[in-house]
Design a protein around this motif. Structure first.
Motif, PDB file in Angstrom:
ATOM      1  N   ASN A   1      53.409 -78.047  35.421  1.00 38.18           N
ATOM      2  CA  ASN A   1      54.187 -78.798  34.401  1.00 38.18           C
ATOM      3  C   ASN A   1      53.606 -78.282  32.758  1.00 38.18           C
ATOM      4  O   ASN A   1      54.660 -77.963  32.327  1.00 38.18           O
ATOM      5  CB  ASN A   1      53.777 -80.143  34.388  1.00 38.18           C
ATOM      6  CG  ASN A   1      54.743 -81.271  33.799  1.00 38.18           C
ATOM      7  OD1 ASN A   1      54.920 -82.255  33.719  1.00 38.18           O
ATOM      8  ND2 ASN A   1      55.778 -80.418  33.004  1.00 38.18           N
TER       9      ASN A   1
ATOM     10  N   VAL B   1      67.843 -83.583  40.337  1.00 39.63           N
ATOM     11  CA  VAL B   1      67.218 -84.714  40.407  1.00 39.63           C
ATOM     12  C   VAL B   1      67.725 -86.063  41.220  1.00 39.63           C
ATOM     13  O   VAL B   1      66.738 -86.635  41.803  1.00 39.63           O
ATOM     14  CB  VAL B   1      66.935 -85.247  38.923  1.00 39.63           C
ATOM     15  CG1 VAL B   1      66.292 -86.602  38.721  1.00 39.63           C
ATOM     16  CG2 VAL B   1      66.141 -84.384  38.189  1.00 39.63           C
TER      17      VAL B   1
ATOM     18  N   TYR C   1      57.260 -86.062  27.003  1.00 42.49           N
ATOM     19  CA  TYR C   1      56.789 -85.528  28.303  1.00 42.49           C
ATOM     20  C   TYR C   1      56.049 -86.637  28.939  1.00 42.49           C
ATOM     21  O   TYR C   1      55.818 -86.713  30.133  1.00 42.49           O
ATOM     22  CB  TYR C   1      56.065 -84.300  28.107  1.00 42.49           C
ATOM     23  CG  TYR C   1      56.872 -82.940  27.564  1.00 42.49           C
ATOM     24  CD1 TYR C   1      58.206 -82.898  27.887  1.00 42.49           C
ATOM     25  CD2 TYR C   1      56.349 -82.322  26.739  1.00 42.49           C
ATOM     26  CE1 TYR C   1      58.918 -82.246  27.189  1.00 42.49           C
ATOM     27  CE2 TYR C   1      57.213 -81.151  26.098  1.00 42.49           C
ATOM     28  CZ  TYR C   1      58.637 -81.057  26.307  1.00 42.49           C
ATOM     29  OH  TYR C   1      59.203 -80.152  26.047  1.00 42.49           O
TER      30      TYR C   1
ATOM     31  N   MET D   1      58.926 -90.552  35.153  1.00 38.87           N
ATOM     32  CA  MET D   1      58.712 -89.477  35.981  1.00 38.87           C
ATOM     33  C   MET D   1      57.215 -88.811  36.002  1.00 38.87           C
ATOM     34  O   MET D   1      56.743 -88.514  37.081  1.00 38.87           O
ATOM     35  CB  MET D   1      59.589 -88.336  35.786  1.00 38.87           C
ATOM     36  CG  MET D   1      60.287 -87.505  36.676  1.00 38.87           C
ATOM     37  SD  MET D   1      61.524 -86.558  36.384  1.00 38.87           S
ATOM     38  CE  MET D   1      61.930 -85.741  38.132  1.00 38.87           C
ATOM     39  N   ALA D   2      56.796 -88.917  34.916  1.00 38.94           N
ATOM     40  CA  ALA D   2      55.307 -88.604  34.764  1.00 38.94           C
ATOM     41  C   ALA D   2      54.083 -89.401  35.778  1.00 38.94           C
ATOM     42  O   ALA D   2      53.557 -88.967  36.669  1.00 38.94           O
ATOM     43  CB  ALA D   2      54.824 -88.515  33.445  1.00 38.94           C
TER      44      ALA D   2
ATOM     45  N   LEU E   1      56.747 -83.588  40.394  1.00 39.09           N
ATOM     46  CA  LEU E   1      56.218 -82.768  39.027  1.00 39.09           C
ATOM     47  C   LEU E   1      56.940 -81.432  38.954  1.00 39.09           C
ATOM     48  O   LEU E   1      57.135 -80.763  37.787  1.00 39.09           O
ATOM     49  CB  LEU E   1      54.596 -82.704  39.033  1.00 39.09           C
ATOM     50  CG  LEU E   1      54.085 -84.068  38.847  1.00 39.09           C
ATOM     51  CD1 LEU E   1      52.394 -83.853  38.748  1.00 39.09           C
ATOM     52  CD2 LEU E   1      54.427 -84.583  37.647  1.00 39.09           C
TER      53      LEU E   1
ATOM     54  N   THR F   1      60.089 -80.539  39.785  1.00 43.36           N
ATOM     55  CA  THR F   1      61.239 -80.814  38.912  1.00 43.36           C
ATOM     56  C   THR F   1      61.002 -81.597  37.552  1.00 43.36           C
ATOM     57  O   THR F   1      62.104 -80.847  36.657  1.00 43.36           O
ATOM     58  CB  THR F   1      61.879 -82.137  39.820  1.00 43.36           C
ATOM     59  OG1 THR F   1      62.311 -81.868  41.100  1.00 43.36           O
ATOM     60  CG2 THR F   1      63.262 -82.478  39.339  1.00 43.36           C
ATOM     61  N   LYS F   2      59.996 -82.296  37.333  1.00 39.86           N
ATOM     62  CA  LYS F   2      60.010 -82.488  35.827  1.00 39.86           C
ATOM     63  C   LYS F   2      59.349 -81.272  35.024  1.00 39.86           C
ATOM     64  O   LYS F   2      59.765 -80.933  33.894  1.00 39.86           O
ATOM     65  CB  LYS F   2      58.739 -83.462  35.763  1.00 39.86           C
ATOM     66  CG  LYS F   2      58.234 -84.107  34.423  1.00 39.86           C
ATOM     67  CD  LYS F   2      57.210 -85.038  34.342  1.00 39.86           C
ATOM     68  CE  LYS F   2      56.859 -85.433  33.003  1.00 39.86           C
ATOM     69  NZ  LYS F   2      56.105 -84.524  32.320  1.00 39.86           N
ATOM     70  N   SER F   3      58.674 -80.233  35.765  1.00 39.63           N
ATOM     71  CA  SER F   3      58.358 -79.069  35.251  1.00 39.63           C
ATOM     72  C   SER F   3      59.805 -78.384  34.654  1.00 39.63           C
ATOM     73  O   SER F   3      59.719 -77.738  33.346  1.00 39.63           O
ATOM     74  CB  SER F   3      57.716 -78.072  35.848  1.00 39.63           C
ATOM     75  OG  SER F   3      56.379 -78.859  36.275  1.00 39.63           O
TER      76      SER F   3
ATOM     77  N   ASP G   1      60.996 -80.328  31.694  1.00 41.46           N
ATOM     78  CA  ASP G   1      60.273 -80.150  30.285  1.00 41.46           C
ATOM     79  C   ASP G   1      60.246 -78.667  29.800  1.00 41.46           C
ATOM     80  O   ASP G   1      60.353 -78.474  28.451  1.00 41.46           O
ATOM     81  CB  ASP G   1      58.921 -80.688  30.671  1.00 41.46           C
ATOM     82  CG  ASP G   1      58.335 -81.963  30.962  1.00 41.46           C
ATOM     83  OD1 ASP G   1      59.440 -82.844  30.865  1.00 41.46           O
ATOM     84  OD2 ASP G   1      57.552 -82.554  31.376  1.00 41.46           O
TER      85      ASP G   1
ATOM     86  N   GLN H   1      48.811 -86.933  33.000  1.00 40.60           N
ATOM     87  CA  GLN H   1      48.997 -86.646  34.566  1.00 40.60           C
ATOM     88  C   GLN H   1      48.050 -86.262  35.273  1.00 40.60           C
ATOM     89  O   GLN H   1      48.052 -86.653  36.483  1.00 40.60           O
ATOM     90  CB  GLN H   1      50.351 -85.668  34.716  1.00 40.60           C
ATOM     91  CG  GLN H   1      51.473 -85.959  33.892  1.00 40.60           C
ATOM     92  CD  GLN H   1      52.513 -85.179  34.085  1.00 40.60           C
ATOM     93  OE1 GLN H   1      53.826 -85.268  33.446  1.00 40.60           O
ATOM     94  NE2 GLN H   1      52.519 -83.817  34.614  1.00 40.60           N
TER      95      GLN H   1
END
Length: 235
Positions: free
Chosen positions: A9, A42, A109, A114-115, A131, A133-135, A138, A164
């Motif tokens: 991330n 997502v 972020y 989600m974090a 994470l 997917t969050k990456s 972000d 995180q």
């Protein structure tokens, strides 16, 4: 490796910010299309997590009770107020777009469901898919932010990794305190509850009427309590 998702991330934010400073321009139509594509991905992730639950009643009651508590405590509103307070304090102490980019990106972020869900998943199951997917999210937003706000966006990777990472490492200690007879159900039901929240995030990205995901965060605690209660009930 517990911190793998968090490290990815952080790197995604740095690379995205570097690309943003290089590209400088990002068409609005392209931004909208890519964000909606990510939103669909997502949703798929959320559904796959939600299906891991073994007791749908735990998921339903956790989200219902957690939603009532979250709305009563106005968690999302307080997080937004916290973000505005941090932004005001930073602007008082620093000047220029470096501070503006750092604050805006960090809040985006760090302050979000989600974090938390992703870090817990990394710590409890060594599953970094949330994470990852969050990456992607972000990293893409870092391109857009850095193109307009500059290098400050890149430095937002530092608080993201610290925050995180701390949550992920903290989650690993839960395994030491939760009795083995509860552990599998504990992890499965938390994953399912988190999956429903991830679905909500996907819907938000697609632009449907906004779901206040942060107000559902108490559902994770309620889920833990319900798992223990149900396992302790005499059969």
């Amino acid at each position: 490796m517990v911190l793998l998702g968090t490290i990815v991330n952080g790197l995604a934010i740095i690379i995205g910010a570097w690309l943003g400073m290089s590209l400088k321009r990002f068409p609005d139509d392209m931004k909208e299309t890519v964000m909606k594509a990510i939103g669909l991905a997502v949703l798929v992730l959320g559904f796959s997590m939600a299906l891991k639950g073994e007791n749908i009643l735990i998921v339903i009651f956790s989200l219902a009770i957690g939603g009532v508590l979250g709305e009563r405590w106005n968690i999302e509103g307080k997080l937004n107020e916290l973000g505005k307070w941090i932004e005001r304090r930073m602007k008082q102490r620093t000047e220029g777009k470096i501070a503006e980019g750092f604050v805006a990106a960090t809040l985006l972020y760090v302050v979000g469901a989600m974090a938390i869900i992703g870090a817990l998943d990394s710590g409890l199951r060594l599953d970094h898919s949330v994470l990852y997917t969050k990456s992607v999210l972000d990293g893409f937003s870092a391109i857009v932010f850095a193109a307009t706000m500059g290098v400050g966006v890149m430095f937002s990777a530092i608080p993201v990794v610290l925050y995180q990472g701390a949550l992920a490492i903290g989650a690993t200690f839960i395994v030491n305190f939760v009795p083995q007879q509860y552990l599998d159900s504990f992890i499965n039901e938390i994953t399912a509850v988190g999956g429903v929240m991830i679905i909500g995030i996907g819907l938000n990205l697609l632009g449907v009427p906004r779901v206040r995901i942060a107000n559902l965060l108490p559902a994770i605690i309620i889920c833990c309590i319900l798992v223990i209660i149900i396992h302790d009930l005499p059969l």
